[in-house]
Design an enzyme around this catalytic site. Structure first.
Site, PDB file in Angstrom:
ATOM      1  N   GLY A  43      48.027  27.094 -61.870  1.00  0.00           N
ATOM      2  CA  GLY A  43      47.018  26.115 -61.490  1.00  0.00           C
ATOM      3  C   GLY A  43      46.476  26.330 -60.091  1.00  0.00           C
ATOM      4  N   ARG A  75      43.706  24.020 -66.336  1.00  0.00           N
ATOM      5  CA  ARG A  75      43.782  24.133 -64.878  1.00  0.00           C
ATOM      6  C   ARG A  75      43.972  25.571 -64.398  1.00  0.00           C
ATOM      7  NH1 ARG A  75      48.784  22.711 -66.635  1.00  0.00           N
ATOM      8  NH2 ARG A  75      50.629  23.606 -65.633  1.00  0.00           N
ATOM      9  N   ASN A 133      57.980  25.683 -58.836  1.00  0.00           N
ATOM     10  CA  ASN A 133      59.400  25.344 -58.894  1.00  0.00           C
ATOM     11  C   ASN A 133      60.008  25.482 -57.505  1.00  0.00           C
ATOM     12  OD1 ASN A 133      60.987  28.147 -58.756  1.00  0.00           O
ATOM     13  ND2 ASN A 133      59.111  28.432 -59.975  1.00  0.00           N
ATOM     14  N   CYS A 190      54.635  19.343 -63.826  1.00  0.00           N
ATOM     15  CA  CYS A 190      53.377  19.071 -64.524  1.00  0.00           C
ATOM     16  C   CYS A 190      53.568  18.952 -66.027  1.00  0.00           C
ATOM     17  CB  CYS A 190      52.363  20.173 -64.215  1.00  0.00           C
ATOM     18  SG  CYS A 190      51.815  20.212 -62.496  1.00  0.00           S
ATOM     19  N   CYS A 364      13.614  37.577 -40.012  1.00  0.00           N
ATOM     20  CA  CYS A 364      14.513  36.453 -39.740  1.00  0.00           C
ATOM     21  C   CYS A 364      15.496  36.387 -40.906  1.00  0.00           C
ATOM     22  CB  CYS A 364      13.731  35.160 -39.566  1.00  0.00           C
ATOM     23  SG  CYS A 364      12.739  34.670 -40.999  1.00  0.00           S
TER      24      CYS A 364
END
Length: 402
Positions: A43, A75, A133, A190, A364
């Protein structure tokens, strides 16, 4: 000047960030020389990896021993449905190579441990920890402290997130935030508690930005603070974090492989307000009635009519210092405008444009300011001026070829 470290493709890929004065060409060169290791292609690792590759980090190492899972795709956006079941490290590496062919990507299908950390991270400049973890997080912290490198960390759960930069010897370590590793299973993850997918994008990209800042030596890294983000309110809060005495004498190296403060590019070329083009003879075939024409970079490069014509960058000095077409001189539009009201500034203009009948090409960022400068200079008596369409933007799109 064109950097020998950056190929023409780099100017097309990174031009939009290279024009930032804080980064510039010098900062981009630092990114191209850097090696970043990212723990976890999940994730947090997914957006971090994507934006690090997009930023032009020269070498990225992906460490992940897991496989792509369908339930994580909401995710872990670096992967795809078609790659479910394949190695996450290999899948992430494939995506990064497709995104940016200039980046060297190494995929390691291993889990970081105290036994292999020294070998796997031996020449890494910044360690980005997107692991999920606690054993890996503590291993990452010990490894970063031992190597004396910054440790960019983040964690997400539900709608909430935390993020910080640790750097043993210069600030706190992860252990200053969480001194003791929790018992296995005592903290929800999760898979058990759930997580909103977009939260990973918010924090993962923020981790990538912290990494870029550390490598380029710009801005202020999130060192000594922990950022807490609530997805339900969209707000960040920052809590100070001090390094404890327990880790102040860590084995971190005393060398300083990175610059963590101050803007880069100070050694870039000086503004040409003080060093304009030397007195040049008027080009053969000068035709005053041709002034005011817009031309392209192809015209400038390919036409003998523009051979050896001085290039004038009418952006502001800080923009010119960040990135400019090689060989161009800086004559800011703001100075041209002031000279119209204050005749005492006219000698400065004349020093940069020594011949009012000479041929000059103005550029420019996109062609707007150069047209305005052309009109003002024409009104002041200069007669053979050209504005380059698209400006620096077009030059970068062409790969920085002149």
């Amino acid at each position: 000047m064109i950097s020998p470290e950056l190929p023409p493709l780099a100017y097309r890929l990174y031009g939009r960030q290279m024009i930032l004065p804080e980064l510039g060409q010098a900062g981009q060169e630092k990114l191209s020389r850097a090696h970043v290791a990212v723990i976890g292609a999940g994730g947090l690792g997914s957006p971090a990896l994507l934006y690090l590759a997009g930023a032009g980090i020269g070498r990225i190492t992906v460490l992940d021993d897991d496989a792509v899972e369908l339930s994580n795709l909401h995710r872990q956006v670096i992967h795809s449905y078609a790659r479910v079941g394949s190695s996450k490290a290999d899948s992430a590496a494939q995506t990064l190579r497709e995104l940016n062919p200039l980046v060297q990507v190494d995929s390691l299908k291993v889990r970081l441990s105290d036994e292999n950390a020294a070998d796997l991270l031996a020449d890494v400049d910044v360690l980005v920890d997107g692991s999920d973890n606690f054993p890996t997080r503590y291993t990452a912290s010990r490894a970063a402290a031992h190597l004396g490198i910054p440790h960019v960390w983040g964690a997400i759960l539900g709608f909430d997130a935390q993020m910080s930069v640790f750097w043993a010897g210069r600030g706190p370590r992860y252990e200053d935030l969480y001194p003791a590793e929790p018992d296995p299973g005592s903290v929800p993850n999760c898979a058990r508690a759930g997580v909103i997918g977009a939260l990973a994008g918010v924090v993962g990209t923020a981790m990538a930005l912290e990494t870029v800042k550390l490598l380029a030596g710009i801005g202020q890294p999130l060192l000594g603070q922990v950022g807490y983000y609530s997805g339900l309110t969209g707000r960040w809060e920052y809590i100070p974090l001090l390094a404890s005495r327990a880790y102040s004498g860590s084995s971190a190296q005393t060398s300083q492989p990175l610059s963590a403060t101050g803007p880069v590019g100070e050694a870039a070329q000086n503004s040409a307000l003080n060093t304009g083009p030397h007195q040049l003879p008027e080009p053969d075939g000068a035709e005053p009635d041709q002034y005011g024409l817009e031309v392209t970079w192809s015209d400038i490069i390919g036409s003998p009519y523009f051979a050896d014509v001085p290039l004038l960058d009418v952006r502001e000095p800080h923009e010119h210092r960040a990135l400019a077409v090689p060989g161009s001189f800086n004559l800011p539009l703001s100075l041209i405008e002031q000279a119209g009201q204050d005749t005492s500034l006219q000698p400065t203009i004349d020093a940069i444009l020594p011949s009012r009948q000479g041929r000059y090409a103005l550029y420019c960022a996109t062609g707007v300011r150069s047209l305005k400068a052309l009109k003002l200079l024409t009104a002041a008596g200069f007669s053979d001026l050209y504005s380059i369409e698209g400006g620096l933007d077009a030059w970068l799109s062409a790969g920085g070829s002149e």
